[in-house]
Design a protein around this motif. Structure first.
Motif, PDB file in Angstrom:
ATOM      1  N   ALA A   6    -129.456 -22.829 -69.624  1.00 24.49           N
ATOM      2  CA  ALA A   6    -128.579 -23.978 -69.824  1.00 24.49           C
ATOM      3  C   ALA A   6    -128.222 -24.567 -68.472  1.00 24.49           C
ATOM      4  O   ALA A   6    -127.875 -23.839 -67.540  1.00 24.49           O
ATOM      5  N   ILE A   7    -128.326 -25.891 -68.373  1.00 17.74           N
ATOM      6  CA  ILE A   7    -127.850 -26.625 -67.208  1.00 17.74           C
ATOM      7  C   ILE A   7    -126.601 -27.367 -67.661  1.00 17.74           C
ATOM      8  O   ILE A   7    -126.651 -28.198 -68.572  1.00 17.74           O
ATOM      9  N   VAL A   8    -125.480 -27.025 -67.032  1.00 12.09           N
ATOM     10  CA  VAL A   8    -124.185 -27.580 -67.409  1.00 12.09           C
ATOM     11  C   VAL A   8    -123.780 -28.588 -66.341  1.00 12.09           C
ATOM     12  O   VAL A   8    -123.695 -28.245 -65.162  1.00 12.09           O
ATOM     13  N   THR A   9    -123.532 -29.828 -66.752  1.00 12.30           N
ATOM     14  CA  THR A   9    -123.159 -30.867 -65.788  1.00 12.30           C
ATOM     15  C   THR A   9    -121.753 -31.384 -66.079  1.00 12.30           C
ATOM     16  O   THR A   9    -121.216 -31.218 -67.165  1.00 12.30           O
ATOM     17  N   GLY A  10    -121.195 -32.019 -65.075  1.00 11.26           N
ATOM     18  CA  GLY A  10    -119.844 -32.557 -65.153  1.00 11.26           C
ATOM     19  C   GLY A  10    -119.011 -31.949 -64.034  1.00 11.26           C
ATOM     20  O   GLY A  10    -119.536 -31.557 -62.992  1.00 11.26           O
ATOM     21  N   GLY A  11    -117.726 -31.837 -64.263  1.00  8.48           N
ATOM     22  CA  GLY A  11    -116.832 -31.204 -63.300  1.00  8.48           C
ATOM     23  C   GLY A  11    -116.838 -29.696 -63.550  1.00  8.48           C
ATOM     24  O   GLY A  11    -115.932 -29.174 -64.216  1.00  8.48           O
ATOM     25  N   VAL A  12    -117.882 -29.018 -63.068  1.00 10.77           N
ATOM     26  CA  VAL A  12    -118.077 -27.604 -63.397  1.00 10.77           C
ATOM     27  C   VAL A  12    -118.122 -26.692 -62.177  1.00 10.77           C
ATOM     28  O   VAL A  12    -118.281 -25.480 -62.335  1.00 10.77           O
ATOM     29  N   GLN A  13    -117.987 -27.234 -60.989  1.00  6.96           N
ATOM     30  CA  GLN A  13    -117.923 -26.390 -59.797  1.00  6.96           C
ATOM     31  C   GLN A  13    -116.512 -26.460 -59.227  1.00  6.96           C
ATOM     32  O   GLN A  13    -115.842 -27.487 -59.305  1.00  6.96           O
ATOM     33  N   GLY A  14    -116.057 -25.339 -58.688  1.00  6.64           N
ATOM     34  CA  GLY A  14    -114.715 -25.278 -58.114  1.00  6.64           C
ATOM     35  C   GLY A  14    -113.617 -25.084 -59.148  1.00  6.64           C
ATOM     36  O   GLY A  14    -112.439 -25.264 -58.843  1.00  6.64           O
ATOM     37  N   VAL A  15    -113.997 -24.721 -60.383  1.00  4.52           N
ATOM     38  CA  VAL A  15    -113.016 -24.516 -61.455  1.00  4.52           C
ATOM     39  C   VAL A  15    -113.138 -23.124 -62.079  1.00  4.52           C
ATOM     40  O   VAL A  15    -112.581 -22.865 -63.141  1.00  4.52           O
ATOM     41  N   GLY A  16    -113.882 -22.232 -61.437  1.00  2.00           N
ATOM     42  CA  GLY A  16    -114.055 -20.880 -61.966  1.00  2.00           C
ATOM     43  C   GLY A  16    -115.046 -20.795 -63.109  1.00  2.00           C
ATOM     44  O   GLY A  16    -114.984 -19.869 -63.917  1.00  2.00           O
ATOM     45  N   PHE A  17    -115.963 -21.747 -63.170  1.00  2.22           N
ATOM     46  CA  PHE A  17    -116.896 -21.800 -64.302  1.00  2.22           C
ATOM     47  C   PHE A  17    -117.766 -20.548 -64.386  1.00  2.22           C
ATOM     48  O   PHE A  17    -117.907 -19.946 -65.458  1.00  2.22           O
ATOM     49  N   ARG A  18    -118.374 -20.147 -63.272  1.00  2.00           N
ATOM     50  CA  ARG A  18    -119.264 -18.972 -63.304  1.00  2.00           C
ATOM     51  C   ARG A  18    -118.500 -17.710 -63.671  1.00  2.00           C
ATOM     52  O   ARG A  18    -118.992 -16.879 -64.438  1.00  2.00           O
ATOM     53  N   TRP A  19    -117.304 -17.557 -63.140  1.00  2.00           N
ATOM     54  CA  TRP A  19    -116.494 -16.370 -63.435  1.00  2.00           C
ATOM     55  C   TRP A  19    -116.063 -16.367 -64.889  1.00  2.00           C
ATOM     56  O   TRP A  19    -116.064 -15.328 -65.551  1.00  2.00           O
ATOM     57  N   ARG A  61    -120.184 -25.417 -73.563  1.00  2.00           N
ATOM     58  CA  ARG A  61    -119.944 -26.841 -73.842  1.00  2.00           C
ATOM     59  C   ARG A  61    -118.534 -27.279 -73.447  1.00  2.00           C
ATOM     60  O   ARG A  61    -118.282 -28.467 -73.264  1.00  2.00           O
ATOM     61  N   THR A  62    -117.623 -26.326 -73.307  1.00  2.00           N
ATOM     62  CA  THR A  62    -116.248 -26.624 -72.898  1.00  2.00           C
ATOM     63  C   THR A  62    -115.934 -26.015 -71.545  1.00  2.00           C
ATOM     64  O   THR A  62    -115.322 -26.651 -70.699  1.00  2.00           O
ATOM     65  N   GLY A  63    -116.323 -24.750 -71.360  1.00  2.00           N
ATOM     66  CA  GLY A  63    -116.047 -24.055 -70.113  1.00  2.00           C
ATOM     67  C   GLY A  63    -114.613 -23.611 -70.018  1.00  2.00           C
ATOM     68  O   GLY A  63    -113.845 -23.687 -70.980  1.00  2.00           O
ATOM     69  N   PRO A  64    -114.203 -23.153 -68.829  1.00  2.00           N
ATOM     70  CA  PRO A  64    -112.835 -22.668 -68.625  1.00  2.00           C
ATOM     71  C   PRO A  64    -111.866 -23.840 -68.472  1.00  2.00           C
ATOM     72  O   PRO A  64    -112.285 -24.996 -68.301  1.00  2.00           O
ATOM     73  N   PRO A  65    -110.562 -23.544 -68.516  1.00  2.00           N
ATOM     74  CA  PRO A  65    -109.580 -24.607 -68.242  1.00  2.00           C
ATOM     75  C   PRO A  65    -109.876 -25.260 -66.889  1.00  2.00           C
ATOM     76  O   PRO A  65    -110.224 -24.580 -65.929  1.00  2.00           O
ATOM     77  N   GLY A  66    -109.792 -26.561 -66.845  1.00  2.00           N
ATOM     78  CA  GLY A  66    -110.061 -27.297 -65.611  1.00  2.00           C
ATOM     79  C   GLY A  66    -111.467 -27.853 -65.525  1.00  2.00           C
ATOM     80  O   GLY A  66    -111.744 -28.736 -64.725  1.00  2.00           O
ATOM     81  N   ALA A  67    -112.378 -27.343 -66.341  1.00  2.00           N
ATOM     82  CA  ALA A  67    -113.754 -27.855 -66.349  1.00  2.00           C
ATOM     83  C   ALA A  67    -113.809 -29.127 -67.184  1.00  2.00           C
ATOM     84  O   ALA A  67    -113.021 -29.322 -68.103  1.00  2.00           O
ATOM     85  N   ALA A  68    -114.756 -29.990 -66.840  1.00  2.00           N
ATOM     86  CA  ALA A  68    -114.990 -31.223 -67.595  1.00  2.00           C
ATOM     87  C   ALA A  68    -116.492 -31.335 -67.837  1.00  2.00           C
ATOM     88  O   ALA A  68    -117.197 -32.024 -67.094  1.00  2.00           O
ATOM     89  N   VAL A  69    -116.983 -30.637 -68.849  1.00  3.55           N
ATOM     90  CA  VAL A  69    -118.410 -30.630 -69.154  1.00  3.55           C
ATOM     91  C   VAL A  69    -118.797 -31.968 -69.772  1.00  3.55           C
ATOM     92  O   VAL A  69    -118.179 -32.427 -70.734  1.00  3.55           O
ATOM     93  N   THR A  70    -119.831 -32.600 -69.199  1.00 10.52           N
ATOM     94  CA  THR A  70    -120.315 -33.866 -69.745  1.00 10.52           C
ATOM     95  C   THR A  70    -121.656 -33.723 -70.443  1.00 10.52           C
ATOM     96  O   THR A  70    -122.008 -34.563 -71.268  1.00 10.52           O
ATOM     97  N   ALA A  71    -122.423 -32.677 -70.124  1.00  4.82           N
ATOM     98  CA  ALA A  71    -123.722 -32.473 -70.777  1.00  4.82           C
ATOM     99  C   ALA A  71    -124.138 -31.017 -70.660  1.00  4.82           C
ATOM    100  O   ALA A  71    -123.759 -30.320 -69.714  1.00  4.82           O
ATOM    101  N   LEU A  72    -124.923 -30.585 -71.640  1.00  6.19           N
ATOM    102  CA  LEU A  72    -125.488 -29.239 -71.657  1.00  6.19           C
ATOM    103  C   LEU A  72    -126.941 -29.370 -72.082  1.00  6.19           C
ATOM    104  O   LEU A  72    -127.227 -29.800 -73.198  1.00  6.19           O
ATOM    105  N   GLU A  73    -127.840 -29.043 -71.183  1.00 10.44           N
ATOM    106  CA  GLU A  73    -129.285 -29.102 -71.453  1.00 10.44           C
ATOM    107  C   GLU A  73    -129.770 -27.670 -71.638  1.00 10.44           C
ATOM    108  O   GLU A  73    -129.617 -26.833 -70.750  1.00 10.44           O
ATOM    109  N   VAL A  74    -130.342 -27.376 -72.804  1.00 10.32           N
ATOM    110  CA  VAL A  74    -130.738 -26.010 -73.144  1.00 10.32           C
ATOM    111  C   VAL A  74    -132.240 -25.939 -73.356  1.00 10.32           C
ATOM    112  O   VAL A  74    -132.829 -26.816 -73.987  1.00 10.32           O
ATOM    113  N   SER A  75    -132.863 -24.886 -72.815  1.00 14.02           N
ATOM    114  CA  SER A  75    -134.283 -24.639 -73.036  1.00 14.02           C
ATOM    115  C   SER A  75    -134.499 -23.165 -73.332  1.00 14.02           C
ATOM    116  O   SER A  75    -133.684 -22.313 -72.983  1.00 14.02           O
ATOM    117  N   ASP A  76    -135.618 -22.861 -73.996  1.00 10.41           N
ATOM    118  CA  ASP A  76    -135.964 -21.489 -74.366  1.00 10.41           C
ATOM    119  C   ASP A  76    -136.742 -20.807 -73.247  1.00 10.41           C
ATOM    120  O   ASP A  76    -137.540 -21.446 -72.559  1.00 10.41           O
TER     121      ASP A  76
END
Length: 91
Positions: A6-19, A61-76
């Motif tokens: 999954a490639i997650v785009t939007g405001g997803v860095q600096g908000v604890g997304f990976r953790w 698709r939502t992520g942690p509080p503070g994230a602003a996901v705008t798109a999720l691209e999923v591949s197998d």
């Protein structure tokens, strides 16, 4: 077992997304990894039973509080047999 990238785009860095992804994956029993990408997105690979992977994709698709996901691209992908969920350094 299935594996998805999954490639997650939007405001997803600096908000604890990976953790947050690691905590959610551990709770759901999903393995794989997450890393920041240079373009500001987060790349995640997930492996596990289909229902748990789908639940994890729903979390992404939502992520942690503070994230602003705008798109999720999923591949197998073919399963690799990961035994944990890890956080990798930026790509």
């Amino acid at each position: 077992m299935i594996r998805r990238r999954a490639i997650v785009t939007g405001g997803v860095q600096g908000v604890g997304f990976r953790w947050g992804a690691r905590e959610a994956a551990q709770r759901l029993g999903v393995t794989g990894w997450a890393r920041n990408r240079l373009d500001g997105s987060v790349e995640v690979e997930l492996e596990g039973p289909p229902e748990q992977v789908d639940r994890m994709l729903d979390w992404l698709r939502t992520g942690p509080p503070g994230a602003a996901v705008t798109a999720l691209e999923v591949s197998d992908l073919p399963p690799t047999g990961d035994d944990a969920f890890r956080i990798h350094e930026s790509a």
